[in-house]
Design a protein around this motif. Sequence first.
Motif, short mmCIF file in Angstrom:
data_model
loop_
_atom_site.label_atom_id
_atom_site.label_comp_id
_atom_site.label_asym_id
_atom_site.label_seq_id
_atom_site.Cartn_x
_atom_site.Cartn_y
_atom_site.Cartn_z
N HIS A 104 0.87 -1.18 0.00
CA HIS A 104 0.00 0.00 0.00
C HIS A 104 0.91 1.23 0.00
O HIS A 104 1.72 1.40 0.92
N VAL A 105 0.78 2.05 -1.04
CA VAL A 105 1.64 3.23 -1.18
C VAL A 105 0.89 4.45 -0.63
O VAL A 105 -0.17 4.81 -1.13
N MET A 123 -4.48 7.10 3.59
CA MET A 123 -4.75 6.30 4.79
C MET A 123 -6.18 5.78 4.79
O MET A 123 -6.44 4.66 5.22
N ARG A 124 -7.12 6.60 4.30
CA ARG A 124 -8.52 6.15 4.23
C ARG A 124 -8.62 4.93 3.32
O ARG A 124 -9.33 3.97 3.63
N GLU A 125 -7.87 4.95 2.21
CA GLU A 125 -7.88 3.82 1.27
C GLU A 125 -7.33 2.56 1.94
O GLU A 125 -7.81 1.47 1.71
N LEU A 126 -6.32 2.75 2.80
CA LEU A 126 -5.75 1.60 3.52
C LEU A 126 -6.80 1.00 4.46
O LEU A 126 -7.00 -0.22 4.50
N TYR A 154 1.55 6.91 14.00
CA TYR A 154 0.15 7.28 13.77
C TYR A 154 -0.65 6.08 13.25
O TYR A 154 -1.74 5.78 13.74
N LEU A 155 -0.07 5.37 12.26
CA LEU A 155 -0.77 4.22 11.68
C LEU A 155 -0.96 3.10 12.70
O LEU A 155 -2.01 2.48 12.75
N ALA A 156 0.08 2.86 13.50
CA ALA A 156 -0.01 1.80 14.51
C ALA A 156 -1.15 2.09 15.48
O ALA A 156 -1.92 1.20 15.84
N ARG A 157 -1.28 3.35 15.88
CA ARG A 157 -2.34 3.75 16.80
C ARG A 157 -3.72 3.54 16.16
O ARG A 157 -4.68 3.18 16.82
N LEU A 158 -3.77 3.74 14.85
CA LEU A 158 -5.03 3.60 14.10
C LEU A 158 -5.40 2.13 13.90
O LEU A 158 -6.57 1.76 13.93
N LEU A 159 -4.38 1.28 13.67
CA LEU A 159 -4.62 -0.10 13.25
C LEU A 159 -4.75 -1.09 14.41
O LEU A 159 -5.44 -2.10 14.29
#
Lengths: 199, 243
Positions: A104-105, A123-126, A154-159
């Motif tokens: 995912h780019v 990020m929304r697409e991810l 940030y991504l880790a907190r989201l995922l």
Amino acid sequence: MYEGVVQDLIDELGRLPGVGPKSAQRIAFHLLQADPADVQRLAHVLTEVKTRVRFCEVCGNVAEEARCRVCRDPRRDVSVICVVEESKDVVAIERTREFRGRYHVLGGAISPMEGVGPDDLRMRELLSRLSDGEVQEVILATDPNLEGEATATYLARLLRPMGLRVTRLASGLPVGGDLEYADEVTLGRAFAGRRSLDA
Amino acid sequence: MSYYRDEAVVLRAQKLGEADRIITLLTRHHGRVRAVAKGVRRTSSRFGARVEPFTVVDAQLHRGRNLDIVTQVEVLAPYGQVLVADYGLYTAGSAMLETAERFTEAEGEAATQQYLLLVGALRTLAAGGHDPALVLDAFLLRSLAVAGYAASFVDCARCGAAGPHRAFAVAHGGAVCPSCRPPGSAAPDPQTMQLLAALLSGDWGAADTSDPRCRREGSGLVAAYLQWHLERGIRSLRHVERV
């Protein structure tokens, strides 16, 4: 200042990243002296790249069709997604032949000082790719610099609340280097991420 | 002397060419300096990790015609590692770096007070213990004061009449009395004015126990006051996470 089209060419070349006025002048005169067929081929490729290349509708990688080569390949592991900043990072990871999942780019990294926030990246697409429950692990392979680390944080907190396995590429000593030349930050990371050699 | 050595905070790192970066430093004695760090984007670089933003370094630089060149770097305090592990701290820290950069636009002009203020703010932010948004607002108010734009939150900023006053006028320099109050002045909660005064004076006991609603209102006033004096807004402020 040169006359007409020569100056136009120097100006256009000078707008490219990493090309200063002197380099632009050198490239322009190289093109003037080059074989017309070579220049035609270059002009053709430049036009083609803008008309044919687009971004993969799934992962955001550069592609010539609606989906990129990796997303079209049925042999790739759909349960693992590797998140990278740019398409060139996909090429770097593919060279390792270690990873068989999909990508995912994001299209960059979070950089508040440059005005780039999470909403400016893909990020929304991810998140929508992760909604079907097929993906079990997300590997965060953003650059090991400050912006890349902040994006990974940030991504880790989201995922994490989604119940996925979230991993980050290891940081540490470069293969083939000498320990004494490592800087303290890198060496510190290598210690923090040390692994057991137990069987 | 073509070489010089100074303590500095790395404010910004921009890509240059194949593997170099242009590093913006706020130094203790030489003000803001822009220098080229060669080859730092290569994984084999010996000091790539040392010239990341938020890092306090002891650097040796070589004077160049346009940009100086970073020749040696030692880390004094790697605040970036702590800040980047918490997104709220990272966004607040980014706004501090951008503000420090904007207040030191004349390159090579000593800005020791701004340097010491920034190092202290980064240390406080990394240590935790206070709401990152409060640490940021305290830094912004003090940065403005060092630059000569100290806001008044008690006495009238225009005529000096003893406060506290209800109205706040950005263009007049803070609190204004009823007779100096221009049309369109803000009328913040008195507790918000007390919070901002506490942040400017360093009264953390009062700031830490403040109401979240007052913190949000205070942040808005600080941002407006900063933008008025800098003429352009701070881009990072939009991304700061506030509770």
